[in-house]
Design a protein around this motif. Sequence first.
Motif, PDB file in Angstrom:
ATOM      1  N   VAL A 159       2.009 -30.670  61.006  1.00  0.00           N
ATOM      2  CA  VAL A 159       2.458 -31.229  62.371  1.00  0.00           C
ATOM      3  C   VAL A 159       2.763 -32.928  62.148  1.00  0.00           C
ATOM      4  O   VAL A 159       3.948 -33.058  62.908  1.00  0.00           O
ATOM      5  N   ALA A 160       2.237 -33.576  61.214  1.00  0.00           N
ATOM      6  CA  ALA A 160       2.488 -35.031  61.020  1.00  0.00           C
ATOM      7  C   ALA A 160       4.011 -35.148  60.432  1.00  0.00           C
ATOM      8  O   ALA A 160       4.789 -36.073  60.931  1.00  0.00           O
ATOM      9  N   ASP A 161       4.165 -34.138  59.358  1.00  0.00           N
ATOM     10  CA  ASP A 161       5.755 -34.425  58.620  1.00  0.00           C
ATOM     11  C   ASP A 161       6.643 -33.847  59.637  1.00  0.00           C
ATOM     12  O   ASP A 161       7.709 -34.478  59.955  1.00  0.00           O
ATOM     13  N   THR A 162       6.201 -33.083  60.533  1.00  0.00           N
ATOM     14  CA  THR A 162       7.338 -32.624  61.469  1.00  0.00           C
ATOM     15  C   THR A 162       7.650 -33.797  62.889  1.00  0.00           C
ATOM     16  O   THR A 162       8.902 -33.999  63.007  1.00  0.00           O
ATOM     17  N   MET A 163       6.551 -34.489  62.866  1.00  0.00           N
ATOM     18  CA  MET A 163       6.952 -35.614  63.919  1.00  0.00           C
ATOM     19  C   MET A 163       7.679 -36.720  63.120  1.00  0.00           C
ATOM     20  O   MET A 163       8.563 -37.191  63.718  1.00  0.00           O
TER      21      MET A 163
END
Length: 919
Positions: A159-163
């Motif tokens: 999720v963090a990488d995607t953001m």
Amino acid sequence: MSPRRVPGQRAIIDRRALAEEIAALHEAHGAASRGAIVKALRDALGEGRCELERRLAVAPSAGHEVTGGYSFLTDQLLRVIHDHVTTHLYPVPNRTRAERLAILAVGGYGRAEMAPHSDIDIAFITPMKRSPWCEQVIEAMLYILWDLGLKVGHSSRTVADTMRMAKEDLTIRTALLEGRLVWGDQQLYEELRQRFWQEVAKGSERQFLTQKLAERDARHKRMGDSRYVVEPNIKDGKGGLRDLQTLYWIGKYVHRVQNAAELVDVGLLTANEYRSFRRAEGFLLAVRCHMHIITGRAEDRLTFDLQRAVAERMLFADRPGKSAVERFMQYYFLQAKRVGSLTGVFLAHLDDEFAKKRTRSGFFAGWTQRPRVFKGYMVEGGRLRAPGDDWFRADPVRLIELFQVAEAEGLEVHPETMRLADRDAKLIDGKVRRDKRANALFLDLLAGRKDPETALRWMNEAGVFGRFVPDFGRVNAQMQFDMYHHYTVDEHTIRAIGLLSQIERGLLAADHPRATREISKVASRRALFVAVLLHDIAKGRGGDHSELGAEVAHRLCPRFGLDEKETDLVAWLVLHHLLMSRTAQKRDLTDPKTIEDFVAEVQSLERLRNLAILTAVDIRAVGPGTWNSWKGQLLGELYDAAQERLRLGHKGSGRAQRVAAKKEAVARLLGEHEHLVEAIGALLADAYWIAEPEDIIASNLLQYDAARAAQEQLSIHCEPDETRGATRVNVIAADHPGLFYRMAGGIHLAGGNIIDARIHTAKSGYAFDNFLVQDQHGQPLGEEAQIARIKKGIRDALLAKVELVPKLAARPLAHSRAKAFDVAPRVGFDNDASNNFTVIEVTARDRPALLNRLAHALYKASLIVHSAHITAYGEAAADTFYVTDLTGAKVKAPERLAEIEAALLEAASDRRQRQLEQA
């Protein structure tokens, strides 16, 4: 989560039954069941596709239902595969927080708009750094999908990488915007969605809008920057699916709408406009599905061969004057046009929204620029706006006035006012069409001094143009099913008016010096603008569009306010708008009879001036690259010869005087070699001196002198000629039967296209043959390797070092798309077009070395070719030959002409081409 609107889901795929079958296979065979499981999945996929193909055949316009069906089929397969992998291959009884996985559909798959061969775009989302279990599941799922032969575009991120990546990359941000949970961890998906709107989207709405529009403009430029190109890209072209998707992306990003229907709720589209949105989108999606099924691949370019096939599948039928494929493409362009008008209105609303949110600071805080009023309209920010909702209802003539004022004042029409004009265009009835003020305003707009092209295009987009001039409405979005015309008839006409305006403003003086000079001398500029408007007005009606168009001109010109003299001129120009280009490109301009016949038809300098300008803009508006310096040179020669004849009222001088004047001019060009005019010139007949330009004669004499000095039997000279837009190929060789067709074959084999040829025989027994040659793109050949290839090709052909027929048959045609067209070969004879020669014109499908095959047929028929003129019209070619029999006489006997016609038809036929290819 699953695509809606899909009826009869179990007929497409029964997920429960498939899951049970796979579980049974695994239970019976364990690890050895993989092959059987993949087969079961492949069978389910194949059956689902067959069912959807069947549905499309039954309801050929059901774009939303069928693309939703393909998405549903993919969803169910992904769910079955996921459950199989997590239950049977990598079961984990109590998963940790890290062992969670959400499978998202993104892109077109996320919107539930999948065509049969679309890529499957999926994102695997994990909560944190991927656990070994997540990696195993993702890898196993991908291997099964690949085994099924599916094209998978996938990403695997936390999720963090995607953001982080979404903030940096517009493509990722757009993909996430359409992300839809297919299967897996619902909570993880909700966390991703919440963080996306909070951390990525919030505050970046204006930036997203700007970037998306810049991306769209770059895409349009790549695709030809017109929604009226005749082989459109249905996905990425102007007015295509990507433009509709861009509206939805922007609306969703700015207003958080979940589907296109909600664009109405937030005021970006009216209910009517949304229905148009859905209709255009459904049609385009259906067309795309048909294209994928026909080609068996992800094909998005609606090529000529596909247009026929899709029109047939979508049940379009022939009508008088209009084929099924032309009706289908007209409907396609009307949808593309609708997408354009929706885009304008939609973006104007957003622009206004952002303008209201903008706050001023400092000295200008609280100050806003007041709109000014002009002729009752509001002018704000360079845009013309109707003052109220009932502005056009109160006086429908204002629908014409709006665009005339915009053109005259150099203003844009506000998209909100475009929306009103579109809505109220139906108010234009017979009374408005007969209104003198309305017609005077229209004429002022058509012949506007600033930019009539843009204002007329807006008028056409709003549907006002076609209502006010119903004859123009009939050619609205009408394509011409050929490879020559690049645009629809209405777009071609509006472009031609724009080019006329540019010539008048001196903006095209480099390409059109004669037209730029002469346009200020025309007696009625408004008559010329009306002639350009009406020149193709009767296309698609069956019959000769020039004759039918002249009848339309006689009816419309008085309505527009033109007097009798102007009306007669316009009707004559429409009737003869092809005369000048046909004469220049298909006839020998050095033959006095050509000029006599042309002048007899034109009769006055005023007509000649108008016709020359109309011809230039008509050719240029056909499409990019259609106008070139060779066409400019031919039209210029015809204009000058006709102008001289019209001014003097008779031939400028007799044959002997013309030859003497030509010899003097050549002697001046030769300078210290002027003696060659007498020494060699005596070997050449008067016909040579009259036919050839001075610079080519000078070059021929020097070449012949050098060849005789070196005792060469064959001399070949090649030189790029920028003025003529071609390479001059001059061949001097001992004359013998079949020389011309062999040289033509050698030039074709070397990759050259002959556009003009003149053949002369000197008293010494040598042939002086002068060719103009271009490459496959209509450009001169200038590179050393190209020149060497041409010389070798001619030499080998003349010395019989190469077998011409099989080699030429094997050469691929540059435009293989020509096979999509039916071009029945035609042969015409004209014994009145020249005093000395029989003129033969052959029209046939363009193909490898057509000229060589026709020339060979003429040789076999014992005819001497004196000159050849070649004109390409996309998939068709028109080859004109000036010939005599072996005694130098015209060919007149009917039985002899019938023999020659049969031989030429055989040489030009598709059957003959196939025989040669098989040989």
